[in-house]
Design a protein around this motif. Structure first.
Motif, PDB file in Angstrom:
ATOM      1  N   ASP A   1       0.778  -1.099   0.075  1.00 54.58           N
ATOM      2  CA  ASP A   1      -0.053   0.089   0.017  1.00 54.58           C
ATOM      3  C   ASP A   1       1.035   1.383  -0.105  1.00 54.58           C
ATOM      4  OD1 ASP A   1      -2.372  -1.563   0.056  1.00 54.58           O
ATOM      5  OD2 ASP A   1      -2.691  -1.504   2.108  1.00 54.58           O
ATOM      6  N   ILE A   2       1.735   1.192   1.068  1.00 52.74           N
ATOM      7  CA  ILE A   2       2.689   2.369   0.838  1.00 52.74           C
ATOM      8  C   ILE A   2       3.538   2.706  -0.323  1.00 52.74           C
ATOM      9  CG2 ILE A   2       4.775   3.396   2.197  1.00 52.74           C
ATOM     10  CD1 ILE A   2       3.937   1.847   4.600  1.00 52.74           C
ATOM     11  N   ALA A   3       3.766   1.571  -1.111  1.00 50.35           N
ATOM     12  CA  ALA A   3       4.568   1.606  -2.169  1.00 50.35           C
ATOM     13  C   ALA A   3       3.868   2.233  -3.126  1.00 50.35           C
ATOM     14  CB  ALA A   3       5.094   0.277  -2.659  1.00 50.35           C
ATOM     15  N   ASP A   4       2.720   1.608  -3.389  1.00 49.83           N
ATOM     16  CA  ASP A   4       1.475   2.368  -4.505  1.00 49.83           C
ATOM     17  C   ASP A   4       1.011   3.694  -4.271  1.00 49.83           C
ATOM     18  OD1 ASP A   4       1.774  -0.027  -5.759  1.00 49.83           O
ATOM     19  OD2 ASP A   4      -0.095  -1.054  -5.033  1.00 49.83           O
ATOM     20  N   PHE A   5       1.070   4.153  -2.983  1.00 52.57           N
ATOM     21  CA  PHE A   5       0.995   5.449  -2.593  1.00 52.57           C
ATOM     22  C   PHE A   5       2.080   6.521  -2.921  1.00 52.57           C
ATOM     23  CE2 PHE A   5       0.750   9.053   0.656  1.00 52.57           C
ATOM     24  CZ  PHE A   5      -0.482   9.583   0.131  1.00 52.57           C
ATOM     25  N   LEU A   6       3.404   5.917  -2.701  1.00 55.92           N
ATOM     26  CA  LEU A   6       4.312   6.776  -2.849  1.00 55.92           C
ATOM     27  C   LEU A   6       5.064   6.561  -4.077  1.00 55.92           C
ATOM     28  CD1 LEU A   6       6.381   6.335   0.642  1.00 55.92           C
ATOM     29  CD2 LEU A   6       4.706   8.190  -0.338  1.00 55.92           C
ATOM     30  N   GLY A   7       4.542   5.769  -5.083  1.00 59.73           N
ATOM     31  CA  GLY A   7       5.423   5.673  -6.416  1.00 59.73           C
ATOM     32  C   GLY A   7       6.654   4.818  -6.215  1.00 59.73           C
ATOM     33  N   LEU A   8       6.768   4.183  -5.407  1.00 57.68           N
ATOM     34  CA  LEU A   8       7.911   3.133  -5.207  1.00 57.68           C
ATOM     35  C   LEU A   8       7.496   1.796  -5.315  1.00 57.68           C
ATOM     36  CD1 LEU A   8       9.209   5.122  -1.943  1.00 57.68           C
ATOM     37  CD2 LEU A   8       9.984   5.662  -4.235  1.00 57.68           C
ATOM     38  N   THR A   9       8.611   0.907  -5.341  1.00 58.47           N
ATOM     39  CA  THR A   9       8.483  -0.558  -5.207  1.00 58.47           C
ATOM     40  C   THR A   9       8.476  -0.989  -4.002  1.00 58.47           C
ATOM     41  OG1 THR A   9      10.796  -1.145  -5.357  1.00 58.47           O
ATOM     42  CG2 THR A   9       9.590  -0.929  -7.440  1.00 58.47           C
ATOM     43  N   ILE A  10       7.896  -2.164  -3.673  1.00 55.17           N
ATOM     44  CA  ILE A  10       7.830  -2.625  -2.103  1.00 55.17           C
ATOM     45  C   ILE A  10       9.345  -2.716  -1.734  1.00 55.17           C
ATOM     46  CG2 ILE A  10       7.023  -4.686  -0.782  1.00 55.17           C
ATOM     47  CD1 ILE A  10       4.868  -5.390  -2.941  1.00 55.17           C
ATOM     48  N   GLU A  11      10.238  -3.332  -2.444  1.00 54.48           N
ATOM     49  CA  GLU A  11      11.429  -3.472  -2.011  1.00 54.48           C
ATOM     50  C   GLU A  11      12.168  -2.267  -1.674  1.00 54.48           C
ATOM     51  OE1 GLU A  11       9.909  -6.809  -4.494  1.00 54.48           O
ATOM     52  OE2 GLU A  11      10.258  -4.459  -4.738  1.00 54.48           O
ATOM     53  N   THR A  12      11.713  -1.051  -2.326  1.00 56.68           N
ATOM     54  CA  THR A  12      12.494   0.024  -2.057  1.00 56.68           C
ATOM     55  C   THR A  12      11.933   0.693  -0.759  1.00 56.68           C
ATOM     56  OG1 THR A  12      12.638   0.874  -4.294  1.00 56.68           O
ATOM     57  CG2 THR A  12      12.643   2.528  -2.648  1.00 56.68           C
ATOM     58  N   VAL A  13      10.683   0.567  -0.499  1.00 61.42           N
ATOM     59  CA  VAL A  13      10.014   0.956   0.994  1.00 61.42           C
ATOM     60  C   VAL A  13      10.568   0.302   1.970  1.00 61.42           C
ATOM     61  CG1 VAL A  13       7.835   0.878   2.149  1.00 61.42           C
ATOM     62  CG2 VAL A  13       7.773   1.594   0.046  1.00 61.42           C
ATOM     63  N   SER A  14      10.736  -1.137   1.843  1.00 65.67           N
ATOM     64  CA  SER A  14      11.406  -1.977   2.879  1.00 65.67           C
ATOM     65  C   SER A  14      12.753  -1.754   3.116  1.00 65.67           C
ATOM     66  CB  SER A  14      11.241  -3.473   2.514  1.00 65.67           C
ATOM     67  OG  SER A  14       9.931  -4.078   2.489  1.00 65.67           O
ATOM     68  N   ARG A  15      13.546  -1.313   2.006  1.00 64.55           N
ATOM     69  CA  ARG A  15      14.951  -1.023   2.156  1.00 64.55           C
ATOM     70  C   ARG A  15      15.150   0.313   2.706  1.00 64.55           C
ATOM     71  NH1 ARG A  15      16.008  -1.978  -2.523  1.00 64.55           N
ATOM     72  NH2 ARG A  15      15.937  -0.084  -3.443  1.00 64.55           N
ATOM     73  N   THR A  16      14.239   1.404   2.652  1.00 66.25           N
ATOM     74  CA  THR A  16      14.302   2.605   3.173  1.00 66.25           C
ATOM     75  C   THR A  16      13.816   2.625   4.536  1.00 66.25           C
ATOM     76  OG1 THR A  16      13.768   3.498   0.917  1.00 66.25           O
ATOM     77  CG2 THR A  16      13.510   5.090   2.968  1.00 66.25           C
ATOM     78  N   LEU A  17      12.763   1.730   4.908  1.00 66.97           N
ATOM     79  CA  LEU A  17      12.566   1.641   6.443  1.00 66.97           C
ATOM     80  C   LEU A  17      13.608   1.008   7.255  1.00 66.97           C
ATOM     81  CD1 LEU A  17       8.821   0.434   5.974  1.00 66.97           C
ATOM     82  CD2 LEU A  17       9.565   2.758   6.984  1.00 66.97           C
ATOM     83  N   THR A  18      14.306   0.139   6.683  1.00 63.72           N
ATOM     84  CA  THR A  18      15.695  -0.532   7.279  1.00 63.72           C
ATOM     85  C   THR A  18      16.730   0.325   7.487  1.00 63.72           C
ATOM     86  OG1 THR A  18      15.083  -2.852   6.221  1.00 63.72           O
ATOM     87  CG2 THR A  18      17.280  -2.302   6.927  1.00 63.72           C
ATOM     88  N   ARG A  19      16.854   1.440   6.443  1.00 58.94           N
ATOM     89  CA  ARG A  19      17.983   2.265   6.436  1.00 58.94           C
ATOM     90  C   ARG A  19      17.634   3.199   7.784  1.00 58.94           C
ATOM     91  NH1 ARG A  19      19.446   6.823   1.888  1.00 58.94           N
ATOM     92  NH2 ARG A  19      20.264   8.332   3.405  1.00 58.94           N
ATOM     93  N   LEU A  20      16.294   3.891   7.747  1.00 58.94           N
ATOM     94  CA  LEU A  20      16.024   4.383   8.882  1.00 58.94           C
ATOM     95  C   LEU A  20      16.042   4.041  10.172  1.00 58.94           C
ATOM     96  CD1 LEU A  20      12.764   6.339   7.018  1.00 58.94           C
ATOM     97  CD2 LEU A  20      14.866   7.391   7.622  1.00 58.94           C
ATOM     98  N   ARG A  21      15.882   2.628  10.444  1.00 63.87           N
ATOM     99  CA  ARG A  21      15.906   1.928  11.679  1.00 63.87           C
ATOM    100  C   ARG A  21      17.301   1.710  12.185  1.00 63.87           C
ATOM    101  NH1 ARG A  21      17.223  -3.072  12.266  1.00 63.87           N
ATOM    102  NH2 ARG A  21      17.039  -3.832  10.315  1.00 63.87           N
ATOM    103  N   LYS A  22      18.325   1.503  10.897  1.00 62.36           N
ATOM    104  CA  LYS A  22      19.547   1.339  11.201  1.00 62.36           C
ATOM    105  C   LYS A  22      20.424   2.717  11.697  1.00 62.36           C
ATOM    106  CE  LYS A  22      20.415  -2.775   8.124  1.00 62.36           C
ATOM    107  NZ  LYS A  22      21.315  -3.249   7.141  1.00 62.36           N
ATOM    108  N   GLU A  23      19.814   3.564  10.972  1.00 67.84           N
ATOM    109  CA  GLU A  23      20.271   4.833  11.668  1.00 67.84           C
ATOM    110  C   GLU A  23      19.782   5.479  12.698  1.00 67.84           C
ATOM    111  OE1 GLU A  23      19.711   7.554   8.373  1.00 67.84           O
ATOM    112  OE2 GLU A  23      21.238   6.760   6.977  1.00 67.84           O
ATOM    113  N   ASN A  24      18.769   4.711  13.430  1.00 70.69           N
ATOM    114  CA  ASN A  24      18.329   4.927  14.861  1.00 70.69           C
ATOM    115  C   ASN A  24      17.452   5.983  14.717  1.00 70.69           C
ATOM    116  OD1 ASN A  24      18.218   3.854  17.428  1.00 70.69           O
ATOM    117  ND2 ASN A  24      19.488   5.784  18.240  1.00 70.69           N
ATOM    118  N   ILE A  25      16.707   6.469  13.740  1.00 73.84           N
ATOM    119  CA  ILE A  25      15.786   7.236  13.611  1.00 73.84           C
ATOM    120  C   ILE A  25      14.424   6.856  14.005  1.00 73.84           C
ATOM    121  CG2 ILE A  25      14.565   9.033  12.013  1.00 73.84           C
ATOM    122  CD1 ILE A  25      17.380   9.040  10.373  1.00 73.84           C
ATOM    123  N   ILE A  26      14.108   5.514  13.505  1.00 73.50           N
ATOM    124  CA  ILE A  26      12.738   4.836  13.826  1.00 73.50           C
ATOM    125  C   ILE A  26      13.191   3.368  14.161  1.00 73.50           C
ATOM    126  CG2 ILE A  26      11.462   6.006  12.059  1.00 73.50           C
ATOM    127  CD1 ILE A  26      11.471   3.338  10.510  1.00 73.50           C
TER     128      ILE A  26
END
Length: 225
Positions: A176-201
């Motif tokens: 859902d998030i991917a289709d809302f933001l115009g991204l792929t599911i993989e990109t959404v998951s990878r970006t969330l992982t990046r934010l988590r690794k940077e201790n932002i979320i």
């Protein structure tokens, strides 16, 4: 954004709201389970809906067969504003939801409660502003800007402070998030992982996000890769 008061609106769930001007605006309450449609593309747009609980996903299927999520309806939103006579999107509950259905004709003819008219007018103006913000988000090139902006908006709307952190439900799927933001599911998951690794979320579950550093999230929403 976009059925007729059908038999689904049972008398047990109905309410009649009588204004202090002694005029009547027929409004009815409805509860929807996860997966239930409030309306579908092509249905007559006889009502607009005020969300009092839950979350809705509004989608359209493009000419190429691809699904586009055009909006998420959150508590306090009013959805179902049509472009003409018919709804131009599907609207499905992705979380147990409750709505109040307002008859369109009472708004078009200025019948009913003046305060309700004003509230719905302000909701329509907010929707226009939100759509403009969405178009700006889609125009951004950076995936992290899009995902960060999405999380900020979600936190502002339905987030709960926990000390210096902010937690909020994430009822929509990664697709859902991917289709809302115009991204792929993989990109959404990878970006969330990046934010988590940077201790932002932090992602305690797939449907809950904990924002640990709002300032850093805001910075991520504004700075391209």
């Amino acid at each position: 954004m976009y059925v007729t008061l059908s038999s689904e609106f049972s008398p047990a769930n109905a309410e009649i709201c009588v204004s202090h001007h002694a005029s009547v605006m027929a409004s009815q309450r409805k509860s929807l389970a996860v997966g239930a449609h409030l309306f579908r593309e092509g249905d007559m747009a006889d009502n607009i809906y005020e969300i009092t609980a839950g979350v809705f996903r509004l989608t359209r299927v493009l000419d190429n067969g691809r699904r586009q999520v055009i909006a998420f309806g959150l508590p306090g939103d009013i959805i179902g504003f049509p472009n003409g006579t018919f709804h131009h999107s599907d609207c499905e509950a992705i979380q147990s939801a409750k709505v109040i259905a307002h008859r369109r004709h009472t708004l078009d003819t200025l019948e009913g409660d003046h305060r309700t008219h004003q509230r719905l007018l302000h909701a329509a103006l907010r929707e226009i502003s939100a759509m403009q913000d969405h178009f700006m988000m889609l125009a951004r090139k950076s995936a992290i800007e899009k995902v960060a902006s999405f999380l900020i908006t979600l936190a502002e709307r339905i987030g709960t402070p926990i000390g210096s952190y902010m937690t909020c439900a994430l009822p929509m799927s990664r697709a859902d998030i991917a289709d809302f933001l115009g991204l792929t599911i993989e990109t959404v998951s990878r970006t969330l992982t990046r934010l988590r690794k940077e201790n932002i979320i932090a992602l305690d579950t797939s449907q809950t996000v904990l924002i640990k550093d709002m300032d850093a999230l805001v910075a991520a929403s504004q700075a391209s890769d």
